[in-house]
Design an enzyme around this catalytic site. Structure first.
Site, PDB file in Angstrom:
ATOM      1  N   GLY A  20     -24.434 -24.767  -3.154  1.00 25.21           N
ATOM      2  CA  GLY A  20     -23.043 -25.009  -3.554  1.00 25.21           C
ATOM      3  C   GLY A  20     -22.598 -26.384  -3.103  1.00 25.21           C
ATOM      4  N   GLY A  21     -21.304 -26.578  -3.063  1.00 28.33           N
ATOM      5  CA  GLY A  21     -20.790 -27.873  -2.640  1.00 28.33           C
ATOM      6  C   GLY A  21     -19.292 -27.973  -2.814  1.00 28.33           C
ATOM      7  CB  SER A  31     -21.197 -21.806  -4.411  1.00 29.00           C
ATOM      8  OG  SER A  31     -19.879 -22.243  -4.181  1.00 29.00           O
ATOM      9  CB  ALA A  78     -22.614 -16.042  -4.349  1.00 24.74           C
ATOM     10  N   PRO A  84     -14.745 -19.264  -5.031  1.00 29.70           N
ATOM     11  CG  PRO A  84     -12.629 -19.849  -5.836  1.00 29.70           C
ATOM     12  CD  PRO A  84     -13.788 -18.939  -6.107  1.00 29.70           C
ATOM     13  CE  LYS A  91       0.864 -19.536  -7.143  1.00 30.54           C
ATOM     14  NZ  LYS A  91       1.909 -20.485  -6.670  1.00 30.54           N
TER      15      LYS A  91
END
Length: 458
Positions: A82-83, A115, A137, A140, A171
């Site tokens: 992810g990142g 991610s 997965a 966020p 949100k």
């Protein structure tokens, strides 16, 4: 002579520039123009590790190089946990705007695209995975702390009871769901599972992803992917394009020195070190004006650290606490408070460092041992070393002509303006504002060059 030196320096600089250009042509070759009928190579890009600003810069400039080479397709070889959200969205924007079809290939065996990697996979014109890989997965991560996937069965009554933090998280989730669903609909992939990957944090193996229309190809290597993609029609910039990838040569574009340097600078721990070294250097320069080396080094480190931090998700409250902590520790050195200012400064420094990087994304966290080590070093340096320096600065000078101030001398003659006095066995020219008699003891009040200013002692 100065003009000649400048001219010689200019000639040397021009020679070095020409030499650099020639060496670049020798090492990389002269670019050949590609005709509309000649097929360029399939360009392969590598994404390994966490996705950040350096990855975004690498992908953007590599896509431009691929266009110059006339590449019919770009394959992004990906293995990432992810990142950062900003870097991910920037990469996706570049893929969507690319004039060349982009295929994302999750490999080798055991690799993952979780991610942010899942979003990039969904944005690609062609999605492929190697056996033994997985994706998903994609929930966020909340800025400033971890986050559990939201329960999709939560009813409206329970949702109304959540506080402002929960509302902000919802949100964030809703925005991520809409984003990944739009990518899935654009590429005609499984939008329902994409939403579950965001809301529930679910994952898929490569074989399951192929069955559920999350990817188009399950292949063991790049060569097999090129054969599988051949003849496939993809949508590139609002026009359909037929891929001709069979028997294509491949060309790997590796990260250059600029990308590697940016990757080092945007490491949160490196940026943190640069910022602190810059602050320490400026403190040393202000404590000892004219040293130059601490000031110049500190200014360079501080600018590099601030440049890196502005590319990262930074909590400005953390920076404020770090600066407050350093200020309190400096105050302890100048105005001892029996440790109250020093301890308070150390606590503010530690808490500010902990919350400095405003994300829990893997690969972008500050190491706690590093924070504790710098807190201890800062406390010792700013409290102990600066306090010793201040004590030494306040002590009277005992060497050189400055050490004469306050000492007693003996007048060698009568004089009311200028005359001779004996100081430490030497005869000195002295000036006085009151008449002085021979043999009278006088006190040195100032020294300028080889002239003493004295006054009669009572």
């Amino acid at each position: 002579p100065r003009a000649l030196r400048l001219l010689s320096a200019g000639r040397i600089f021009l020679f070095l520039v020409i030499l650099w250009a020639i060496s670049g042509l020798v090492l990389h070759g002269i670019p050949e123009e590609t005709s509309g009928t000649d097929r360029g190579p399939a360009v392969i890009l590598e994404i390994g590790g966490a996705i950040g600003p350096a990855t975004d810069d690498y992908i953007g400039r590599s896509l431009e190089k691929a266009a110059e080479l006339g590449a019919p397709v770009v394959i992004v070889h990906m293995n990432t946990p992810g990142g950062l959200d900003n870097s991910m969205r920037a990469i996706i924007s570049k893929i969507l705007d690319s004039p060349i079809p982009v295929a994302v290939y999750v490999a080798p065996e055991g690799a993952r695209a979780t991610s942010a990697g899942t979003y990039i996979l969904y944005a690609a014109h062609v999605a492929a995975m190697a056996p033994g890989t997985h994706l998903g997965a994609a929930t966020p991560v909340r800025m400033g702390g971890g986050q559990e996937p939201l329960d999709p069965d939560t009813d409206e009554g329970e949702a109304e009871e959540t506080d402002d933090t929960d509302a902000a998280e919802r949100k964030l989730i809703s925005d991520a769901v809409a984003y990944i669903r739009s990518l899935a609909e654009l590429r005609d992939r499984n939008a329902e599972w994409a939403e579950r990957a965001v809301r529930e944090g679910v994952s898929l193996t490569s074989s399951e992803a192929l069955e559920m229309n999350v990817i188009e190809h399950l292949v063991p290597n790049v060569e097999a992917l090129l054969e599988e993609m051949d003849g496939r029609t993809v949508r590139v910039r609002d026009e359909d394009r037929n891929l001709e990838t069979s028997n294509l040569e491949t060309k790997v574009i590796e990260p250059d020195w600029r990308t590697r340097l940016l990757s080092i600078l945007t490491n949160p721990n490196i940026a943190y070190l640069l910022m602190l070294l810059g602050i320490y250097g400026l403190i040393l320069e202000f404590a000892n004006p004219g040293a130059l080396v601490p000031g110049i080094t500190g200014a360079i480190c501080l600018l590099l650290g601030l440049f890196a931090l502005q590319l990262l998700p930074v909590n400005y409250a953390g920076i404020a606490l770090i600066l407050l902590g350093l200020a309190l520790m400096v105050a302890e050195a100048f105005a001892p408070s029996f440790g109250a200012l020093g301890v308070g400064g150390a606590i503010a420094f530690i808490f500010g460092s902990i919350i400095l990087i405003d994300t829990d994304v893997p690969g972008f966290e500050l190491y706690r041992p590093l924070i504790l080590a710098f807190a201890a070093i800062s406390a010792f340096f700013l409290i102990v070393v600066l306090s010793m320096a201040m004590k030494a600065w306040k002590r009277p000078v005992v060497t050189g002509t400055e050490g004469f101030v306050g000492q007693s001398a003996t007048a060698l003659e009568d004089f009311d303006r200028e005359g001779r006095v004996r100081l430490q066995g030497e005869s000195w020219k002295a000036r006085t504002t009151a008449p002085v008699k021979e043999g009278q003891t006088v006190k040195v009040t100032a020294v300028k060059d080889l002239l003493l200013t004295v006054e009669p002692e009572p």
